[in-house]
Motif scaffolding. Structure first.
Motif, PDB file in Angstrom:
ATOM      1  N   ARG A 198      -3.162  -1.248   9.185  1.00 23.58           N
ATOM      2  CA  ARG A 198      -2.935  -1.260  10.634  1.00 23.58           C
ATOM      3  C   ARG A 198      -1.463  -0.997  10.952  1.00 23.58           C
ATOM      4  NH1 ARG A 198      -4.844  -6.605  13.123  1.00 23.58           N
ATOM      5  NH2 ARG A 198      -4.454  -5.435  15.043  1.00 23.58           N
ATOM      6  N   VAL A 199      -0.570  -1.562  10.132  1.00 24.42           N
ATOM      7  CA  VAL A 199       0.863  -1.338  10.346  1.00 24.42           C
ATOM      8  C   VAL A 199       1.209   0.125  10.106  1.00 24.42           C
ATOM      9  CG1 VAL A 199       3.171  -1.876   9.489  1.00 24.42           C
ATOM     10  CG2 VAL A 199       1.505  -3.710   9.811  1.00 24.42           C
ATOM     11  N   ILE A 200       0.650   0.718   9.040  1.00 25.78           N
ATOM     12  CA  ILE A 200       0.886   2.138   8.773  1.00 25.78           C
ATOM     13  C   ILE A 200       0.390   2.986   9.944  1.00 25.78           C
ATOM     14  CG2 ILE A 200       0.247   4.071   7.288  1.00 25.78           C
ATOM     15  CD1 ILE A 200       0.092   2.056   4.963  1.00 25.78           C
ATOM     16  N   GLY A 201      -0.790   2.650  10.455  1.00 27.25           N
ATOM     17  CA  GLY A 201      -1.309   3.373  11.613  1.00 27.25           C
ATOM     18  C   GLY A 201      -0.428   3.219  12.829  1.00 27.25           C
ATOM     19  N   CYS A 202       0.179   2.037  12.990  1.00 27.35           N
ATOM     20  CA  CYS A 202       1.084   1.797  14.123  1.00 27.35           C
ATOM     21  C   CYS A 202       2.333   2.672  14.011  1.00 27.35           C
ATOM     22  CB  CYS A 202       1.459   0.318  14.160  1.00 27.35           C
ATOM     23  SG  CYS A 202       2.585  -0.126  15.500  1.00 27.35           S
ATOM     24  N   ILE A 203       2.889   2.784  12.792  1.00 22.62           N
ATOM     25  CA  ILE A 203       4.078   3.622  12.590  1.00 22.62           C
ATOM     26  C   ILE A 203       3.760   5.075  12.937  1.00 22.62           C
ATOM     27  CG2 ILE A 203       5.752   4.451  10.898  1.00 22.62           C
ATOM     28  CD1 ILE A 203       5.269   1.866   9.338  1.00 22.62           C
ATOM     29  N   ARG A 204       2.636   5.556  12.463  1.00 16.04           N
ATOM     30  CA  ARG A 204       2.258   6.954  12.715  1.00 16.04           C
ATOM     31  C   ARG A 204       2.015   7.213  14.205  1.00 16.04           C
ATOM     32  NH1 ARG A 204       0.686  10.177   8.477  1.00 16.04           N
ATOM     33  NH2 ARG A 204       0.383   9.228   6.419  1.00 16.04           N
ATOM     34  N   ASP A 237       0.871  -1.177   0.000  1.00 14.40           N
ATOM     35  CA  ASP A 237       0.000   0.000   0.000  1.00 14.40           C
ATOM     36  C   ASP A 237       0.908   1.227   0.000  1.00 14.40           C
ATOM     37  OD1 ASP A 237      -2.222   1.552  -0.049  1.00 14.40           O
ATOM     38  OD2 ASP A 237      -2.999   0.938   1.911  1.00 14.40           O
ATOM     39  N   CYS A 238       0.327   2.393  -0.230  1.00 12.33           N
ATOM     40  CA  CYS A 238       1.056   3.662  -0.165  1.00 12.33           C
ATOM     41  C   CYS A 238       0.480   4.525   0.948  1.00 12.33           C
ATOM     42  CB  CYS A 238       0.972   4.403  -1.503  1.00 12.33           C
ATOM     43  SG  CYS A 238       2.121   3.811  -2.765  1.00 12.33           S
ATOM     44  N   PHE A 239       1.327   5.302   1.596  1.00  7.81           N
ATOM     45  CA  PHE A 239       0.847   6.292   2.555  1.00  7.81           C
ATOM     46  C   PHE A 239       1.570   7.616   2.287  1.00  7.81           C
ATOM     47  CE2 PHE A 239       4.499   4.361   4.575  1.00  7.81           C
ATOM     48  CZ  PHE A 239       5.141   5.390   5.215  1.00  7.81           C
ATOM     49  N   GLU A 240       0.921   8.726   2.658  1.00  2.00           N
ATOM     50  CA  GLU A 240       1.435  10.060   2.338  1.00  2.00           C
ATOM     51  C   GLU A 240       1.716  10.847   3.614  1.00  2.00           C
ATOM     52  OE1 GLU A 240      -0.380  12.056  -1.194  1.00  2.00           O
ATOM     53  OE2 GLU A 240      -1.870  10.450  -1.041  1.00  2.00           O
ATOM     54  N   VAL A 270      14.016   4.248   9.474  1.00  2.00           N
ATOM     55  CA  VAL A 270      14.319   3.920  10.870  1.00  2.00           C
ATOM     56  C   VAL A 270      13.030   3.656  11.645  1.00  2.00           C
ATOM     57  CG1 VAL A 270      15.247   4.825  13.029  1.00  2.00           C
ATOM     58  CG2 VAL A 270      16.512   5.153  10.897  1.00  2.00           C
ATOM     59  N   ALA A 271      11.983   4.440  11.383  1.00  2.00           N
ATOM     60  CA  ALA A 271      10.695   4.231  12.056  1.00  2.00           C
ATOM     61  C   ALA A 271      10.146   2.844  11.731  1.00  2.00           C
ATOM     62  CB  ALA A 271       9.701   5.310  11.648  1.00  2.00           C
ATOM     63  N   CYS A 272      10.287   2.423  10.469  1.00  2.00           N
ATOM     64  CA  CYS A 272       9.822   1.088  10.070  1.00  2.00           C
ATOM     65  C   CYS A 272      10.653   0.007  10.752  1.00  2.00           C
ATOM     66  CB  CYS A 272       9.901   0.933   8.556  1.00  2.00           C
ATOM     67  SG  CYS A 272       8.714   1.942   7.638  1.00  2.00           S
TER      68      CYS A 272
END
Length: 447
Positions: A394-400, A273-276, A432-434
């Motif tokens: 859910r993973v993208i939300g966790c990173i944010r 997926d992509c996130f901005e 690094v966040a990932c």
């Protein structure tokens, strides 16, 4: 919650008719489950045990496939007042046998089990020699005691051989693990290995550096030691090891959740997926960074996760105007795929042909393509895909949520490429966040 025993003619209750607890020490136990996802030995024993319990209870509404949660067996039906360990098949309490309300299953006795236990203790054998000796269903004939001695001793011999084999296997595994623990012994008395991994000429110098910096290192309850913290840092600097790793196919398959196997087989490699991320307004970058979808200036990243929820791919940043298809085709993602891989994503990634050129398969939700509605099989396939594809969101939300710098408007100085490098400071921050997110418990798998 009131509990009652499901055995025929047994009136054991945990509460009276007025809902008051009944004084007593009666325990209630669920019908054991079949551990079909464990090893073949455990699976077979737990399957036999479930069958034995159901046969002992003898109720038409309790079957192997259907055991209502409220159907419990009380402690009155066990010699010791509770069920035995699931793998101790020769124990008389491996299944209920007392006061069953019928005569089809004879009551078990403890005589043979006590004799086996006594011989095991006298020979200083592990209790595991008793496992799988077979359930006891009738009183042993004392005259047959000597006849049983020989086969039981053969069983003990076989168990000892198995124990010896497991101990040797355990020793070898410990040796392999010690090579990968990265502790003091990993580099001790091996200066050539020290130089390869850290760049320092000797182990003594490495320990000297550790002694100098140890007072400044945090004394928190960490799973890694100060030595390992220093070693990992030097290895990262020396070898430029990747922070986000694309695992081998056999590693993905070995730990793939069962729901993926049921839906798509064992070839699901990545969910993308992509996130901005919002950035400051930049006139000179407007043509590249203005996102019509967000109506803001953004930098877009392509992220890929494994079926276990581990981040296995993160691209460099792209201007918000770039399409998902363009990023997927030009970010280096396709080069990670191998023939036979399955990629899960949403409709925005129209890259089926590009993925096919790598020998892989793309799974996306079905399109209506002029039809008023989807066919039933397409609806079901889309439902299954949506059920697992949401994990990447859910993973993208966790990173944010963990690193709130990614939720703020990013300064322009962070999106300018570093001198002599092909990535920006923001790219490094996201990477690094990932990597740090991968070190935390998975948001997909239950711990």
């Amino acid at each position: 919650m009131a509990r009652s025993c499901c055995v025929i003619n047994c009136h054991s209750r945990s509460h009276d008719s007025h809902g008051r607890p009944i004084n007593g020490k009666i325990g209630f136990y669920r019908i054991p489950s079949w551990k079909k996802n464990c090893s073949s030995h455990v699976s077979e024993v737990t399957k036999r045990r479930r069958i034995a319990w159901i046969a002992a209870i003898r109720r038409p509404n309790i079957t192997f496939k259907n055991t209502p949660a409220h159907m419990l067996v009380c402690s009155k039906h066990f010699h010791k007042g509770k069920p035995a360990y699931k793998m101790l098949e020769c124990d008389p309490d491996w299944a209920p046998s007392l006061n069953l309300g019928h005569t089809e299953v004879k009551a078990a006795t403890t005589a043979r089990f006590d004799r086996l236990s006594g011989r095991a203790r006298s020979k200083q054998l592990p209790s595991s020699v008793l496992n799988n000796a077979g359930p006891l269903t009738e009183v042993d004939n004392i005259s047959q005691h000597n006849d049983e001695e020989q086969p039981e001793c053969r069983m003990c011999s076989l168990r000892l051989k198995e124990i010896a084999h497991l101990q040797e296997e355990n020793r070898k595994l410990k040796e392999e693990l010690s090579k990968k623990k990265l502790d003091d012994d990993f580099l001790k008395d091996n200066d050539s290995k020290v130089k390869f991994y850290t760049g320092l000429p000797s182990f003594a110098l490495l320990m000297g550096v550790l002694m100098q910096i140890r007072p400044s290192l945090p004394n928190t309850d960490r799973k890694i030691s100060h030595f390992q913290m220093l070693l990992l840092t030097l290895m990262r600097l020396r070898l430029n090891l990747p922070l986000v790793h694309w695992p081998m196919r056999h590693c993905i398959q070995a730990s793939m959740p069962h729901q993926y196997v049921e839906m798509f087989g064992d070839r699901v490699t990545v969910i993308i997926d992509c996130f901005e991320l919002f950035i400051e307004r930049a006139q000179n970058l407007r043509a590249k960074t203005y996102s019509n979808y967000k109506s803001r200036y953004t930098i877009k990243y392509l992220i890929g996760i494994t079926s276990q929820g581990t981040i296995s791919f993160i691209s460099n940043g792209w201007g918000g105007r770039s399409s998902d298809k363009r990023i997927a085709e030009r970010s280096g993602f396709l080069q990670k795929l191998s023939p036979g891989d399955i990629v899960l994503t949403d409709r925005g990634f129209d890259i089926k042909e590009s993925v096919a050129l790598m020998g892989a398969t793309l799974k996306i939700p079905a399109f209506t393509r002029g039809r008023t509605q989807l066919e039933a099989k397409d609806v079901e396939a889309t439902r299954k895909l949506a059920h697992v594809r949401i994990h990447v969101e859910r993973v993208i939300g966790c990173i944010r949520s963990k690193y709130t710098i990614l939720n703020d408007t990013i300064r322009l100085c962070l999106v300018v490429p570093c001198e002599g490098e092909g990535m920006t400071l923001l790219d490094k921050i996201v990477t690094v966040a990932c990597a740090l997110t991968n070190m935390c418990p998975s948001v997909v798998l239950k711990q």
